[in-house]
Design a protein around this motif. Sequence first.
Motif, PDB file in Angstrom:
ATOM      1  N   GLN A  45       0.827  -1.200   0.000  1.00 53.15           N
ATOM      2  CA  GLN A  45       0.000   0.000   0.000  1.00 53.15           C
ATOM      3  C   GLN A  45       0.865   1.255   0.000  1.00 53.15           C
ATOM      4  O   GLN A  45       0.532   2.253  -0.643  1.00 53.15           O
ATOM      5  CB  GLN A  45      -0.931  -0.006   1.207  1.00 53.15           C
ATOM      6  CG  GLN A  45      -2.023  -1.066   1.127  1.00 53.15           C
ATOM      7  CD  GLN A  45      -2.758  -1.256   2.438  1.00 53.15           C
ATOM      8  OE1 GLN A  45      -2.232  -0.957   3.521  1.00 53.15           O
ATOM      9  NE2 GLN A  45      -3.975  -1.774   2.362  1.00 53.15           N
ATOM     10  N   GLY A  46       1.980   1.201   0.734  1.00 59.82           N
ATOM     11  CA  GLY A  46       2.897   2.333   0.730  1.00 59.82           C
ATOM     12  C   GLY A  46       3.457   2.587  -0.656  1.00 59.82           C
ATOM     13  O   GLY A  46       3.564   3.741  -1.099  1.00 59.82           O
ATOM     14  N   LYS A  47       3.823   1.510  -1.351  1.00 56.09           N
ATOM     15  CA  LYS A  47       4.330   1.667  -2.722  1.00 56.09           C
ATOM     16  C   LYS A  47       3.236   2.217  -3.630  1.00 56.09           C
ATOM     17  O   LYS A  47       3.503   3.027  -4.530  1.00 56.09           O
ATOM     18  CB  LYS A  47       4.826   0.320  -3.241  1.00 56.09           C
ATOM     19  CG  LYS A  47       5.407   0.367  -4.668  1.00 56.09           C
ATOM     20  CD  LYS A  47       6.648   1.241  -4.743  1.00 56.09           C
ATOM     21  CE  LYS A  47       7.278   1.225  -6.142  1.00 56.09           C
ATOM     22  NZ  LYS A  47       7.873  -0.090  -6.479  1.00 56.09           N
ATOM     23  N   LEU A  48       1.987   1.804  -3.411  1.00 57.28           N
ATOM     24  CA  LEU A  48       0.878   2.347  -4.188  1.00 57.28           C
ATOM     25  C   LEU A  48       0.769   3.856  -3.988  1.00 57.28           C
ATOM     26  O   LEU A  48       0.552   4.604  -4.958  1.00 57.28           O
ATOM     27  CB  LEU A  48      -0.437   1.671  -3.792  1.00 57.28           C
ATOM     28  CG  LEU A  48      -1.703   2.234  -4.438  1.00 57.28           C
ATOM     29  CD1 LEU A  48      -1.666   2.061  -5.956  1.00 57.28           C
ATOM     30  CD2 LEU A  48      -2.956   1.579  -3.849  1.00 57.28           C
ATOM     31  N   LEU A  49       0.930   4.322  -2.754  1.00 58.77           N
ATOM     32  CA  LEU A  49       0.889   5.762  -2.504  1.00 58.77           C
ATOM     33  C   LEU A  49       1.992   6.477  -3.273  1.00 58.77           C
ATOM     34  O   LEU A  49       1.770   7.553  -3.847  1.00 58.77           O
ATOM     35  CB  LEU A  49       1.022   6.040  -1.010  1.00 58.77           C
ATOM     36  CG  LEU A  49      -0.142   5.607  -0.122  1.00 58.77           C
ATOM     37  CD1 LEU A  49       0.193   5.857   1.352  1.00 58.77           C
ATOM     38  CD2 LEU A  49      -1.426   6.326  -0.504  1.00 58.77           C
ATOM     39  N   THR A  50       3.184   5.894  -3.292  1.00 59.31           N
ATOM     40  CA  THR A  50       4.288   6.493  -4.042  1.00 59.31           C
ATOM     41  C   THR A  50       3.956   6.563  -5.523  1.00 59.31           C
ATOM     42  O   THR A  50       4.161   7.597  -6.177  1.00 59.31           O
ATOM     43  CB  THR A  50       5.581   5.675  -3.834  1.00 59.31           C
ATOM     44  OG1 THR A  50       5.862   5.545  -2.442  1.00 59.31           O
ATOM     45  CG2 THR A  50       6.763   6.353  -4.510  1.00 59.31           C
ATOM     46  N   VAL A  51       3.438   5.466  -6.060  1.00 64.60           N
ATOM     47  CA  VAL A  51       3.098   5.415  -7.481  1.00 64.60           C
ATOM     48  C   VAL A  51       2.015   6.439  -7.823  1.00 64.60           C
ATOM     49  O   VAL A  51       2.110   7.162  -8.829  1.00 64.60           O
ATOM     50  CB  VAL A  51       2.656   3.989  -7.872  1.00 64.60           C
ATOM     51  CG1 VAL A  51       2.060   3.968  -9.267  1.00 64.60           C
ATOM     52  CG2 VAL A  51       3.839   3.021  -7.788  1.00 64.60           C
ATOM     53  N   LEU A  52       0.971   6.508  -7.008  1.00 63.29           N
ATOM     54  CA  LEU A  52      -0.115   7.448  -7.280  1.00 63.29           C
ATOM     55  C   LEU A  52       0.356   8.900  -7.189  1.00 63.29           C
ATOM     56  O   LEU A  52      -0.042   9.744  -7.999  1.00 63.29           O
ATOM     57  CB  LEU A  52      -1.271   7.207  -6.307  1.00 63.29           C
ATOM     58  CG  LEU A  52      -2.060   5.908  -6.502  1.00 63.29           C
ATOM     59  CD1 LEU A  52      -3.085   5.729  -5.387  1.00 63.29           C
ATOM     60  CD2 LEU A  52      -2.747   5.889  -7.863  1.00 63.29           C
ATOM     61  N   ALA A  53       1.203   9.190  -6.205  1.00 63.51           N
ATOM     62  CA  ALA A  53       1.704  10.556  -6.068  1.00 63.51           C
ATOM     63  C   ALA A  53       2.561  10.943  -7.266  1.00 63.51           C
ATOM     64  O   ALA A  53       2.495  12.076  -7.764  1.00 63.51           O
ATOM     65  CB  ALA A  53       2.502  10.693  -4.770  1.00 63.51           C
TER      66      ALA A  53
END
Length: 221
Positions: A45-53
């Motif tokens: 989920q943390g990596k998803l936040l990075t990708v979305l940002a």
Amino acid sequence: MTSELWTAVDDTIENLFLPDDPALSAALADSAAAGLPEIAVSPAQGKLLTVLARAAGARRILEIGTLGGYSAICLARALPADGRLVTLELNPLHAGVARANIARAGLAERVEVRVGPAAESLAHLAAEGVEPFDLIFIDADKLSYVAYLEGSLPLARPGALLIADNVVRQGRILDPGDDANAQGAARFNERLAADPRLSAVVLQTVGSKGYDGLAIAVVMG
């Protein structure tokens, strides 16, 4: 389908897409050592936040709910050199742990941790006339999610991305009963769907954190 299978798939995803990350591992370890609740987003989920940002091209990010700084690190890593993340945390102990974790990750110059009730901090940001935010991440007390939505939307630019975690609550939003967190999440989802300023959806999620959901919305121009 079992939680054991969800966790096994999460482990495989992490092995494929998330190399060893000392800063994030240390953030989790130090948060646990300080007695913080183990409720940070999962590594995936943390990596998803990075990708979305990064996909949003975010230069300014607002986070509501800092905890030990794990998600703040993930979000701040997506910022350009002149980017800024403001994260709001009620508990001074949590904020202190987060500041240390963020500094160890080399992101102290990009991240500001503000301590106090988030609703008050949002009002202060509005009064300061801060530059609008490109991404807002809400991951705090569920009873106040609607208030956080109302307080943060005036701070967002048109086209900004809004993300909120824990909005399915193992399906309890269908019949919250006396579950206050599920009640708050259900009210938030209803408000999100009805707000003409937003185009939004909720995605159900499973993984090492169990069964929950993530709300994703775009602020309409």
